[in-house]
Design a protein around this motif. Sequence first.
Motif, PDB file in Angstrom:
ATOM      1  N   TYR A 216       0.908  -1.292  -0.027  1.00  0.00           N
ATOM      2  CA  TYR A 216       0.105   0.103  -0.003  1.00  0.00           C
ATOM      3  C   TYR A 216       0.981   1.385   0.058  1.00  0.00           C
ATOM      4  O   TYR A 216       0.425   2.365  -0.708  1.00  0.00           O
ATOM      5  CB  TYR A 216      -0.956  -0.268   1.219  1.00  0.00           C
ATOM      6  N   HIS A 219       2.391   2.625  -3.268  1.00  0.00           N
ATOM      7  CA  HIS A 219       1.205   3.098  -4.203  1.00  0.00           C
ATOM      8  C   HIS A 219       1.249   4.891  -3.539  1.00  0.00           C
ATOM      9  O   HIS A 219       0.999   5.562  -4.190  1.00  0.00           O
ATOM     10  CB  HIS A 219      -0.141   2.786  -3.966  1.00  0.00           C
ATOM     11  N   TYR A 222       3.750   6.101  -5.843  1.00  0.00           N
ATOM     12  CA  TYR A 222       3.174   6.524  -7.049  1.00  0.00           C
ATOM     13  C   TYR A 222       2.226   7.993  -7.157  1.00  0.00           C
ATOM     14  O   TYR A 222       2.624   8.594  -7.932  1.00  0.00           O
ATOM     15  CB  TYR A 222       2.254   5.340  -7.536  1.00  0.00           C
ATOM     16  N   MET A 247      -4.200   7.372  -5.785  1.00  0.00           N
ATOM     17  CA  MET A 247      -3.249   6.541  -5.204  1.00  0.00           C
ATOM     18  C   MET A 247      -2.798   6.875  -3.775  1.00  0.00           C
ATOM     19  O   MET A 247      -2.765   6.055  -2.949  1.00  0.00           O
ATOM     20  CB  MET A 247      -1.913   6.550  -6.206  1.00  0.00           C
ATOM     21  N   TYR A 250      -5.490   5.423  -1.742  1.00  0.00           N
ATOM     22  CA  TYR A 250      -5.269   4.184  -1.426  1.00  0.00           C
ATOM     23  C   TYR A 250      -4.320   3.690  -0.301  1.00  0.00           C
ATOM     24  O   TYR A 250      -4.285   2.654   0.379  1.00  0.00           O
ATOM     25  CB  TYR A 250      -4.970   3.495  -3.111  1.00  0.00           C
ATOM     26  N   ALA A 251      -2.898   4.544  -0.652  1.00  0.00           N
ATOM     27  CA  ALA A 251      -2.152   3.932   0.227  1.00  0.00           C
ATOM     28  C   ALA A 251      -2.504   4.396   1.829  1.00  0.00           C
ATOM     29  O   ALA A 251      -1.975   3.719   2.510  1.00  0.00           O
ATOM     30  CB  ALA A 251      -0.913   4.898   0.055  1.00  0.00           C
ATOM     31  N   TRP A 404      -8.463   1.907  -8.158  1.00  0.00           N
ATOM     32  CA  TRP A 404      -7.848   1.471  -9.443  1.00  0.00           C
ATOM     33  C   TRP A 404      -8.767   2.009 -10.427  1.00  0.00           C
ATOM     34  O   TRP A 404      -8.292   2.391 -11.604  1.00  0.00           O
ATOM     35  CB  TRP A 404      -7.451  -0.170  -9.436  1.00  0.00           C
TER      36      TRP A 404
END
Length: 414
Positions: A216, A219, A222, A247, A250-251, A404
């Motif tokens: 995680y 990301h 990213y 991203m 998400y992390a 995603w």
Amino acid sequence: MVQVRDVNERLLAFFFFWKWMNPLYMVEKGTSLLKKMEISVAEAEKRTGKNAVNMQETYTVYLIETRPVDAASEGTNPVPDSLWRRYSEFELLRNYLLVTYPFAVVPPLPEKRAEFVWHKLSADNMDPDFVERRRVGLENFLLRVASHPALSSDKIFYLFLTEADSRLKALNATFRVKNPDKRFVEMKHYGDELQSVISQLLRVRARAADRLYGVYKVHGNYGRVFSEWSAIEKEMGDGLQSAGHHMDAYAASVDDILEEEEHYADQLKEYLFYSDALRTVCRKHELTQYELEMAVQDLTSKKQQREELATGTIRTFSLKGMTSKLFGQETPEQREAKLKMLETQIEEGEELVKERNSECDEFVKSAWVDIERFKEQKDHDLRESLISYAIMQISMCKKGIQVWNNAKECFNKM
């Protein structure tokens, strides 16, 4: 073993006498204490003081609050009674319950020190997050004891919740049984296997949590790269910025996921400690069986001595036989006196064997009922916990797929 029982009785005599003679603290036997009292461990507090060897130490105390259920039903809200307890006092209480109720599967305490943790969690037993999880575990321990059909009516347990100056003692015994009950041997092995399986599961979960955390957080890198990239791209800037935002989200979501996972890990740890409670019941059965075997062995020895005196024949090698050969046989009067003494001892031994047999049978009956109750509780709790864990994992995957998909839409718009 008689000495062990005498020590047990001396250690606990004061508590039994005081609690039974004080009618103020009588709790109706066979009823759950939770029907009479609300119990909670409200907060934890770090303190500093001197220990038994006069050295400075830092420790944590937990605030136990109790309130009569009747007051809540009547619409009043009185200030709850409260007192502070250390973790070591909870250990003393549990040891007392183990000794006093050898047939019961006594609920376990939460871990004293952090184990099976993934790297983001601290193993320090003074860490606020760990202390909070232990507070919840201690409250759960008290609630389980208070809902137990036998343990909840114990007066010492009631005093533990209401009297700050109560004291408890822990007892131990070492023994070896010649003819163990196969059912309890199998149950002891089951407890070992349960502990081994849950320990392995917790270790795997800790490793998986570390890897998940790493995936995680990659990301998150990213997201940073996309945000920096968007600053130098005019046409794709907005899309890269949006993708980087997804991203980052998400992390960041992994922290909430692993925090929720820790709740399920704590539920597994409870049954890790329950496995030790099962083995304790088996050990107490071994103690009961050992005392029976010792009584039977002593009775057999006395009967053999009586037969040897009556027939004048020594069947086994002994110091007594060698003495008789060296110094001559005993006089009829001496033999008669010894026979009378042996008859008295044999009668007492037969009564003791009956008593030990009765104790052993009663223990097996009571213990097996409680073990069956524990099995039903375990099956229900673990089934609910594992189903909830699976649902949580499915939800986590759906959120990941959604992130995603959102990022993919941002890339498609470039």
